[in-house]
Design a protein around this motif. Structure first.
Motif, PDB file in Angstrom:
ATOM      1  N   GLY A 101       0.816  -1.203   0.000  1.00 31.41           N
ATOM      2  CA  GLY A 101       0.000   0.000   0.000  1.00 31.41           C
ATOM      3  C   GLY A 101       0.853   1.256   0.000  1.00 31.41           C
ATOM      4  N   SER A 102       0.539   2.186   0.908  1.00 36.37           N
ATOM      5  CA  SER A 102       1.279   3.453   0.953  1.00 36.37           C
ATOM      6  C   SER A 102       2.732   3.265   1.369  1.00 36.37           C
ATOM      7  CB  SER A 102       0.596   4.422   1.921  1.00 36.37           C
ATOM      8  OG  SER A 102       0.548   3.872   3.226  1.00 36.37           O
ATOM      9  N   PHE A 103       3.023   2.193   2.104  1.00 34.98           N
ATOM     10  CA  PHE A 103       4.411   1.937   2.508  1.00 34.98           C
ATOM     11  C   PHE A 103       5.283   1.443   1.356  1.00 34.98           C
ATOM     12  CE2 PHE A 103       2.362   1.338   6.779  1.00 34.98           C
ATOM     13  CZ  PHE A 103       2.960   2.450   7.361  1.00 34.98           C
ATOM     14  N   SER A 104       4.687   1.135   0.221  1.00 34.82           N
ATOM     15  CA  SER A 104       5.467   0.659  -0.920  1.00 34.82           C
ATOM     16  C   SER A 104       6.118   1.803  -1.698  1.00 34.82           C
ATOM     17  CB  SER A 104       4.571  -0.158  -1.862  1.00 34.82           C
ATOM     18  OG  SER A 104       3.583   0.675  -2.447  1.00 34.82           O
ATOM     19  N   ARG A 105       5.821   3.032  -1.343  1.00 35.47           N
ATOM     20  CA  ARG A 105       6.400   4.182  -2.046  1.00 35.47           C
ATOM     21  C   ARG A 105       7.781   4.487  -1.454  1.00 35.47           C
ATOM     22  NH1 ARG A 105       2.363   6.492  -5.054  1.00 35.47           N
ATOM     23  NH2 ARG A 105       3.579   8.403  -5.320  1.00 35.47           N
ATOM     24  N   CYS A 106       8.720   3.615  -1.775  1.00 34.09           N
ATOM     25  CA  CYS A 106      10.056   3.680  -1.161  1.00 34.09           C
ATOM     26  C   CYS A 106      10.758   5.006  -1.422  1.00 34.09           C
ATOM     27  CB  CYS A 106      10.922   2.532  -1.685  1.00 34.09           C
ATOM     28  SG  CYS A 106      10.292   0.892  -1.311  1.00 34.09           S
ATOM     29  N   LYS A 107      10.675   5.468  -2.650  1.00 38.46           N
ATOM     30  CA  LYS A 107      11.399   6.679  -3.015  1.00 38.46           C
ATOM     31  C   LYS A 107      10.903   7.872  -2.210  1.00 38.46           C
ATOM     32  CE  LYS A 107      13.545   8.365  -7.236  1.00 38.46           C
ATOM     33  NZ  LYS A 107      13.488   8.340  -8.724  1.00 38.46           N
TER      34      LYS A 107
END
Length: 400
Positions: A101-107
């Protein structure tokens, strides 16, 4: 990176256990899944910030307490907010939650939360050092473009770096591998970021070296010495972990040490600055403020604090501002004290011509700074009448 590139062709795993098993085979290492230990780490880190938040809240409630105002409460608050966001960025980037989810936006998490506010935190520390250096070493006020320009330049550099790394390809910086549900970071990006952080801490070390000349009983130099010790220790820890275990978010012990270590250092530095005056504002406010002001007079530094470090309140002790453009002696002082201090015999002061409630020091005679400090140090700050019994009347003392 080659192994991760090959994994991009893999299908999404049916279970977390299957994903962990695949990663262990891929990286040839034991991997610890996210579990209750990671939840406990988040809770412990949050508790640390909760304690610091309590101190900051009390500091704002007692913000008119001069020993607190001397610590530059707005800057310290900016450090606290930056530290909180730094910790929030550590949570996904150190592997304490599943990257979905939102935690996958590493950059975004790494560049705009973790790294950005880590830089902001150290930049605010530099601003604190520069403020003290400007007041005590350069004899200049903490206002104007020349005062704010170094901070503006540093923050602009941080912003430019964040924008550039955001614009670069994820293959060159940091990106999300959907099939493996983890973040992939290049060595080059890690080393460049850590190098820039080292530059900030080297600036702090240089500023700290300049602060060694501050001859104040409040030991600003030693305060920053402890701050630098914590900061350098944290940087060494991070560099060692990134170099020896680049996949540390997959190993429970290392990710716990990284996150809690950062949280401890962030809060310890703030508490080194704020804890003692906050405790004194509750335990013995009047007595400590009197001692604090007397120690400033003993060092001949109260005028600098009053004029430059935002200590003027409803009824502060008002001192003439230092003439920063020359080496001339400071102008004579006028005292307007809200502190009912027993240290001064009011009969020694002449009445102010326009405000009878304001006692003023007569300026017909003067005494050297060395004589003044010797005279003051001869008497204990704990005695309510000791200064009244001084051989030399207060009217003849000259406070630098």
């Amino acid at each position: 990176m080659a192994a991760l590139a090959g994994a991009r062709r893999s299908s999404v795993f049916e279970s977390e256990g299957q994903r962990i098993q695949y990663l262990e085979n891929l990286f040839q290492m034991h991997i610890n899944p996210v579990d209750k230990v990671d939840t406990a780490v988040i809770a412990v880190g949050s508790a640390m910030f909760g304690v610091t938040f309590l101190f900051m809240a009390i500091a704002w409630i007692n913000r008119n307490f001069r020993p607190i105002r001397a610590k530059n409460l707005p800057l310290t608050t900016a450090m606290f907010v930056s530290g909180v966001l730094w910790f929030v960025g550590d949570i996904p980037m150190n592997g304490h939650v599943l990257l979905k989810g939102s935690f996958s936006r590493c950059k975004e998490w790494n560049i705009w939360v973790r790294v950005l506010f880590c830089f902001v935190y150290t930049t605010v520390l530099i601003s604190r050092c520069y403020a003290l250096d400007r007041v005590f070493n350069q004899n200049r006020p903490t206002r104007g473009l020349a005062y704010y320009m170094p901070t503006i330049v540093l923050l602009a550099c941080v912003l430019v770096y964040s924008i550039v790394t955001e614009a670069m390809s994820s293959r060159l910086t940091i990106g999300y591998v959907k099939q493996l549900e983890l973040c992939s970071t290049t060595e080059g990006y890690v080393y460049v970021t850590l190098s820039l952080l080292w530059v900030n801490w080297l600036i702090i070390l240089v500023m700290m070296y300049r602060l060694r000349n501050i001859q104040s009983t409040f030991n600003e130099f030693y305060e920053f010495l402890f701050i630098c010790a914590f900061g350098i220790a944290a940087m060494v820890k991070t560099n060692v972990v990134h170099y020896t275990h680049p996949k540390y978010p997959l190993i429970r012990g290392y990710r716990v040490a990284e996150t809690l270590g950062d949280a401890f250092v962030i809060n310890a530095i703030i508490l080194i600055i704020m804890a003692y005056p906050v405790v004194m504002s509750i335990a013995r406010p009047e007595e400590y403020e009197r001692e604090w002001l007397l120690r400033l007079r003993t060092d001949g530094l109260q005028d600098m604090y009053e004029a430059n470090l935002n200590l003027r309140g409803d009824n502060p002790l008002r001192y003439a501002r230092m003439n920063a453009s020359s080496n001339a002696p400071l102008e004579k002082v006028v005292i307007n004290s809200e502190v009912r201090s027993p240290f001064y015999d009011r009969s020694e002061y002449a009445v102010h011509p326009t405000r009878s409630s304001i006692p003023a020091i007569r300026t017909d005679d003067s005494i050297s700074y060395s004589d003044h400090t010797t005279d003051i140090r001869r008497y204990s700050s704990r005695s309510g009448t000791s200064l009244d019994s001084a051989a030399e009347p207060a009217a003849q003392r000259r406070i630098l």
